[in-house]
Design a protein around this motif. Structure first.
Motif, PDB file in Angstrom:
ATOM      1  N   ILE A  67       0.888  -1.362  -0.048  1.00 32.94           N
ATOM      2  CA  ILE A  67      -0.073   0.163   0.081  1.00 32.94           C
ATOM      3  C   ILE A  67       0.900   1.336   0.083  1.00 32.94           C
ATOM      4  CG2 ILE A  67      -1.762   1.235   1.153  1.00 32.94           C
ATOM      5  CD1 ILE A  67      -2.599  -1.480   2.525  1.00 32.94           C
ATOM      6  N   ALA A  68       1.592   1.468   0.833  1.00 34.23           N
ATOM      7  CA  ALA A  68       2.812   2.547   0.898  1.00 34.23           C
ATOM      8  C   ALA A  68       3.413   2.590  -0.297  1.00 34.23           C
ATOM      9  CB  ALA A  68       3.656   2.433   2.359  1.00 34.23           C
ATOM     10  N   ILE A 128       5.040   9.034   2.823  1.00 38.01           N
ATOM     11  CA  ILE A 128       5.628  10.368   2.899  1.00 38.01           C
ATOM     12  C   ILE A 128       7.058  10.135   4.092  1.00 38.01           C
ATOM     13  CG2 ILE A 128       5.680  12.679   3.749  1.00 38.01           C
ATOM     14  CD1 ILE A 128       2.801  12.669   2.448  1.00 38.01           C
ATOM     15  N   SER A 129       6.495   9.261   5.187  1.00 35.00           N
ATOM     16  CA  SER A 129       7.816   9.277   6.062  1.00 35.00           C
ATOM     17  C   SER A 129       8.843   8.720   5.606  1.00 35.00           C
ATOM     18  CB  SER A 129       6.994   8.301   7.235  1.00 35.00           C
ATOM     19  OG  SER A 129       6.016   9.097   7.975  1.00 35.00           O
ATOM     20  N   PHE A 159       3.467   5.503  -7.413  1.00 36.28           N
ATOM     21  CA  PHE A 159       2.585   6.116  -8.510  1.00 36.28           C
ATOM     22  C   PHE A 159       2.279   7.713  -8.219  1.00 36.28           C
ATOM     23  CE2 PHE A 159       1.525   1.607  -8.753  1.00 36.28           C
ATOM     24  CZ  PHE A 159       2.019   1.323  -9.774  1.00 36.28           C
ATOM     25  N   CYS A 160       2.561   8.138  -6.927  1.00 35.91           N
ATOM     26  CA  CYS A 160       2.315   9.562  -6.321  1.00 35.91           C
ATOM     27  C   CYS A 160       3.406  10.290  -6.105  1.00 35.91           C
ATOM     28  CB  CYS A 160       1.186   9.465  -5.454  1.00 35.91           C
ATOM     29  SG  CYS A 160       0.681  11.164  -4.721  1.00 35.91           S
ATOM     30  N   GLN A 192      -0.387  17.052  -2.171  1.00 35.23           N
ATOM     31  CA  GLN A 192      -0.863  16.250  -3.126  1.00 35.23           C
ATOM     32  C   GLN A 192      -1.899  15.194  -2.609  1.00 35.23           C
ATOM     33  OE1 GLN A 192      -0.091  17.092  -6.526  1.00 35.23           O
ATOM     34  NE2 GLN A 192      -0.912  15.156  -7.443  1.00 35.23           N
ATOM     35  N   THR A 193      -1.517  14.680  -1.753  1.00 37.87           N
ATOM     36  CA  THR A 193      -2.246  13.311  -1.104  1.00 37.87           C
ATOM     37  C   THR A 193      -3.226  13.650  -0.152  1.00 37.87           C
ATOM     38  OG1 THR A 193      -0.565  13.022   0.880  1.00 37.87           O
ATOM     39  CG2 THR A 193       0.154  11.887  -1.426  1.00 37.87           C
ATOM     40  N   ARG A 194      -3.223  14.988   0.174  1.00 39.42           N
ATOM     41  CA  ARG A 194      -4.511  15.313   1.153  1.00 39.42           C
ATOM     42  C   ARG A 194      -5.753  14.824   0.788  1.00 39.42           C
ATOM     43  NH1 ARG A 194      -3.208  20.394   1.806  1.00 39.42           N
ATOM     44  NH2 ARG A 194      -2.697  20.672   4.076  1.00 39.42           N
TER      45      ARG A 194
END
Length: 384
Positions: free
Chosen positions: A58-59, A103-104, A65-66, A89-91
């Motif tokens: 998932i991460a 992101i981490s 892709f993002c 962007q992912t908000r």
């Protein structure tokens, strides 16, 4: 310096002996390792937290892709700008969970690049070290199929003490009566001077957690971690100050905007952001600043491979005690002792406990080198 590649490595080998916690059986030990490659030949490494039941894919998909398209050709030194752009962007489809996990991992890898390029450990880049070593506590005490949990718990506690641990954290959440019996059995086995913490992984409501707290007061529990679900901030308020046991949580709270409510309303005695989950160095530094403003203790959650362990030690080195004094209450290191096929091997065994303490790595970046042979051995090709 420019970023030329961002590679999410999915590692998910099966355990030879599955173990259970309050939410289910862990069949695999998974990690999502992030590799960032630059045009100057400097590579940085990060990790996204994978809980026992969390698919690392998932991460990894968020990264592939993002986040990766946003990062190519960017300057890794713009780490805070990149963090805010990734979050923005992912908000609409993120804000919590695997999005912030991803992101981490990227953020840790960016800081690793910066540290390696400057030949400095990350704690120096964060402002310096309040400590060069830290007391660890042994995390483990999971249930095993077909084995008596009381006998196994006592044997495990004695094993950790023989290695030099002075603190242990028990897995609870298997029923109020069962937990109380288990806690007292371990206390009797280890004696009065060993620090004991308990972790329910969100198994209870506030009424059940209250009963455990009150009935275990004589067992002198240092902190009770995640007794309730992270949605129940009111329940956490109800548990604080019932006994001398500290109330702790934070593993499932993500980023500064979520933490601000927990900190400003005084919901917890101890905050437990996970560097690999709550936003990496960029965001956890801000969470630590808020904790300082409200004079709240911060003991990071740590449950990953050697990459996450090394990065977390860099963060712990820079955490201000709450408050700073001649004899402050220092943060602890959660030092996972449960089964893991590649935790130490991934970093060439660079981190270990000696005489009851763990030293903060002083080499550049996260302070350790990554064994690519281990990544090759366990990597799953999920983006063919």
């Amino acid at each position: 310096m420019k970023i030329v590649d961002v590679i999410p490595h999915v590692l998910s080998p099966p355990l030879s002996e599955p173990f259970a916690f309050s939410q289910g059986w862990v069949e695999k030990r998974s990690s999502m390792i992030v590799e960032i490659v630059t045009d100057e030949g400097i590579t940085g490494w990060g990790e996204s937290l994978c809980h026992g039941l969390q698919p690392p894919e998932i991460a990894a998909s968020f990264v592939q892709f993002c986040l990766k398209p946003m990062l190519i050709s960017r300057d890794p030194f713009d780490v805070e700008v990149l963090w805010e752009e990734m979050y923005n962007q992912t908000r609409p489809f993120g804000q919590h969970g695997a999005a912030i996990n991803a992101i981490s991992g990227v953020d840790i890898a960016l800081w690793d690049v910066i540290g390696r390029s400057l030949n400095k450990p990350i704690h120096k880049l964060l402002g310096g070290a309040f400590r060069t070593e830290v007391q660890p506590y042994a995390t483990g005490f999971y249930r095993l199929q077909g084995k008596d949990h009381l006998q196994e718990g006592v044997k495990e506690a004695q094993r950790h003490l023989s290695k030099g641990f002075k603190a242990v954290k028990l897995k609870v959440g298997f029923g109020v009566k069962s937990d109380i019996e288990y806690i007292y059995a371990i206390r009797e086995a280890v004696g009065p001077d060993i620090m004991i913490m308990i972790d329910a992984n969100c198994a209870y409501n506030s009424a059940a957690a209250r009963r455990i707290l009150l009935e275990c007061e004589r067992a002198k529990i240092h902190f009770f971690e995640e007794p309730l679900a992270p949605e129940d901030i009111e329940g956490y308020h109800n548990l604080r100050n019932l006994t001398s046991t500290y109330i702790a949580s934070g593993e499932n709270i993500f980023g500064k905007t979520s933490y601000r409510h927990w900190i400003s309303t005084g919901a917890l005695d101890i905050l437990q952001p996970d560097l690999m989950s709550a936003g990496g160095f960029t965001e956890c530094k801000k969470i630590a600043a808020m904790a300082q403003a409200w004079n709240t203790m911060l003991i990071p959650h740590v449950w990953g491979s050697g990459v996450g362990l090394a990065a977390s030690l860099q963060f712990i080195s820079n955490i201000l005690p709450a408050p700073l004094s001649m004899n402050p209450q220092e943060p602890l290191l959660e030092y996972d002792q449960s089964a893991h096929p590649f935790r130490e091997e991934l970093i060439y065994g660079a981190i270990s406990m000696d005489n009851g303490i763990v030293k903060i790595p002083q080499k550049p970046g996260i302070g350790v080198e990554v064994n690519r042979d281990v990544i090759k051995a366990y990597r799953k090709d999920v983006f063919k």
